[in-house]
Write a protein that holds these residues in place. Sequence first.
Motif, short mmCIF file in Angstrom:
data_model
loop_
_atom_site.label_atom_id
_atom_site.label_comp_id
_atom_site.label_asym_id
_atom_site.label_seq_id
_atom_site.Cartn_x
_atom_site.Cartn_y
_atom_site.Cartn_z
N GLY A 51 67.34 19.65 -22.23
CA GLY A 51 66.85 20.74 -21.40
C GLY A 51 67.79 20.96 -20.33
O GLY A 51 69.68 21.18 -21.12
N ASN A 52 68.46 22.69 -20.41
CA ASN A 52 69.16 23.65 -19.05
C ASN A 52 70.22 23.54 -20.27
O ASN A 52 71.44 23.33 -20.23
N GLY A 53 70.13 23.90 -21.72
CA GLY A 53 70.23 24.67 -22.81
C GLY A 53 71.22 23.48 -24.09
O GLY A 53 72.21 23.95 -24.55
N GLU A 54 70.88 22.34 -23.63
CA GLU A 54 71.71 21.12 -24.47
C GLU A 54 70.32 20.75 -25.40
O GLU A 54 69.29 20.28 -24.40
N TRP A 55 71.14 20.07 -26.14
CA TRP A 55 71.22 19.33 -27.37
C TRP A 55 71.66 18.44 -27.80
O TRP A 55 72.74 18.49 -27.38
N LEU A 56 71.31 17.01 -28.12
CA LEU A 56 71.31 16.19 -28.33
C LEU A 56 71.09 15.27 -29.69
O LEU A 56 70.00 15.92 -29.88
N VAL A 57 72.49 15.41 -30.33
CA VAL A 57 71.89 14.09 -31.34
C VAL A 57 72.32 12.37 -30.68
O VAL A 57 73.74 12.19 -31.08
N ARG A 58 71.57 11.41 -30.90
CA ARG A 58 72.09 10.30 -30.69
C ARG A 58 71.76 9.31 -31.75
O ARG A 58 71.04 9.20 -32.98
N PHE A 59 73.28 8.58 -31.53
CA PHE A 59 74.06 7.96 -33.00
C PHE A 59 74.44 6.71 -32.44
O PHE A 59 74.63 6.27 -31.71
N SER A 60 73.86 6.04 -33.55
CA SER A 60 73.98 4.64 -33.59
C SER A 60 74.33 4.50 -35.25
O SER A 60 74.18 3.90 -35.78
N PRO A 61 75.71 3.80 -34.73
CA PRO A 61 77.19 3.56 -36.64
C PRO A 61 76.12 2.17 -37.08
O PRO A 61 76.15 1.36 -35.67
N THR A 62 76.49 1.98 -38.05
CA THR A 62 75.26 0.47 -38.75
C THR A 62 76.67 -0.46 -39.01
O THR A 62 76.99 -1.29 -39.61
N SER A 63 78.23 0.22 -39.10
CA SER A 63 79.02 -0.21 -39.67
C SER A 63 80.65 -0.19 -38.76
O SER A 63 80.82 1.04 -38.38
N GLU A 64 81.62 -1.33 -38.85
CA GLU A 64 82.74 -0.87 -38.37
C GLU A 64 83.03 0.51 -39.24
O GLU A 64 83.06 0.31 -40.44
N GLY A 65 84.46 1.24 -37.91
CA GLY A 65 84.50 2.09 -39.41
C GLY A 65 84.87 4.11 -38.75
O GLY A 65 84.16 3.92 -37.94
N ASP A 66 85.48 4.46 -39.65
CA ASP A 66 85.58 5.83 -39.53
C ASP A 66 84.05 6.38 -39.64
O ASP A 66 83.46 6.86 -41.18
N TRP A 67 83.20 7.84 -39.00
CA TRP A 67 82.03 8.74 -39.25
C TRP A 67 82.42 9.39 -39.04
O TRP A 67 83.35 9.92 -38.30
N SER A 68 82.38 10.50 -40.17
CA SER A 68 82.24 12.48 -40.14
C SER A 68 80.69 12.36 -39.79
O SER A 68 79.87 11.82 -40.18
#
Length: 510
Positions: A51-68
């Motif tokens: 809504g209101n010009g906003e898009w979301l990507v809902r993310f849940s990491p599956t392991s500890e550490g750095d994600w890009s």
Amino acid sequence: MASTSITIQNRHCCDLSFRGNAAANPFKAGLKATFTGPEHQQLAIPGFYNGNGEWLVRFSPTSEGDWSYLTSSDLPELDARDGTVQCTKNQNPNIHGRLIINRTNPRHFQHEDGTAYFLVAHELDWLFALDLDNSTDIPKTRMLIDTVAGNGFNHVIMNVYAHETPWEEEGSGTEHDYGAPALFPFGGTNDKPDHSTLNIEFFKRFDRVIAYLHKKGVIAHLMLYVWNKKVNWPEKGSEADNQYLDYVVARYQAYSNIVWDISKEALSYDYAGEDYIRNRAMRVRARDAYKQLITVHDSGYCRKHTDTIDFFSIQSWQSSLYAAMREIRERYPDMPVLNIEHGGYEEGPYQTFTGDYSDPIVCLARNYECIFAGTYSTYYWQCAAWDIVIHNIVSLPPGQRPHLEFFRYMQAFFSEVDYPSLQPTQDYATSGFCLFRENQLYLFYKPEGTRCIHLCLPGQITRCQTSWFSPVTGERTDVEPHECHAFSSCHGPWDDGAAVLKVEVLAIKR
């Protein structure tokens, strides 16, 4: 445009927000973010319009550490956006990752992190609706979930949306009536829908329910469709139908407590056929990057299309329930079996539905028949299963409250005995039901109305220790070591009440 960096705990959700302009239908604007994590893990997560010009990507990491991550979209404003997510250790002891099939025994479940999961389900169809009219908080929802979770239930059967029951109910028109909910998931109303668009406010409020279940460690078993609750759905297989399904999968797949169920009583009511249900299942599978478990609430469909489901759902009201569940379990050894509806609906202050069984002890016994068949079952209370919902159960007089404590005792007992390692049989006693781990542990369920169990344990067992457990009170007797005999009579300590006899083997002949 500058990169974004956020920090989130493992298996928790975060929403990455992107802004843009869509001249036409914003729900059609494609958005995907590809996440790369430790050890080259990759997840391609679909985004959704918020809504209101906003898009979301809902993310849940599956392991500890750095994600890009790097986005791709047909809208230039949403395309080629990048950033990082730092995943830290999970601090919530209730969260253990996705529900998966047990890695060593496919007839059972476990959590993604290896934690055991003894499924105890409660049907709460209208859970989405309790605070749907409240824009700021979900006090009634929290109270009911806290009560349910506090009594051993770790699996809630619920609808994304239901409108009204087609039968007459006591309690209609009272404060407990949640029929014809305040918000509709599509544009317009259920009476005059605009299926070309979705009601984002509905889903924002639904988010709160799923998020709280996640926080409490309760699986949200989502019925994506329901045909017999007067919902005005889009035409089957239409663009609007696909838009709805894709949106729900995009918005909720990242929650690690999700299980997809295509439809409640999927092939009933002459509404949908097997091809349509299969199409829905495959569409969910193709769009869910997290590969959450999928089932279909229809045993006929499950029998024919095992390639599209992860566990078998059956609705069996049979009086010979134990035998029926054993038959399904033996026929489908590579997946768990869940009896979503066994005909037992414990009575409450309002009679909202006339099932075949309403006495609390009888309803409890049917759950134990499923368990001793090596399968799982679901509990119903008449004042929570459909649109008449009493959320503040403790406010009722003791004589009107559901016996949720029965299931707290059940969860505690079976969590101690490594349920997936036990096999069902009727070989070792003259009556009742048995679960066993050969030469180690034997459990016998003595139904209400029987005075004793005559055991016929294997002859190589020479010494054991026994104890009793009451499914009704949670009481346990002291452990008694003794010599074993080929045939022995075991009298229950609570006269003819239901009881479970636990026999632990101490010595066998070598």
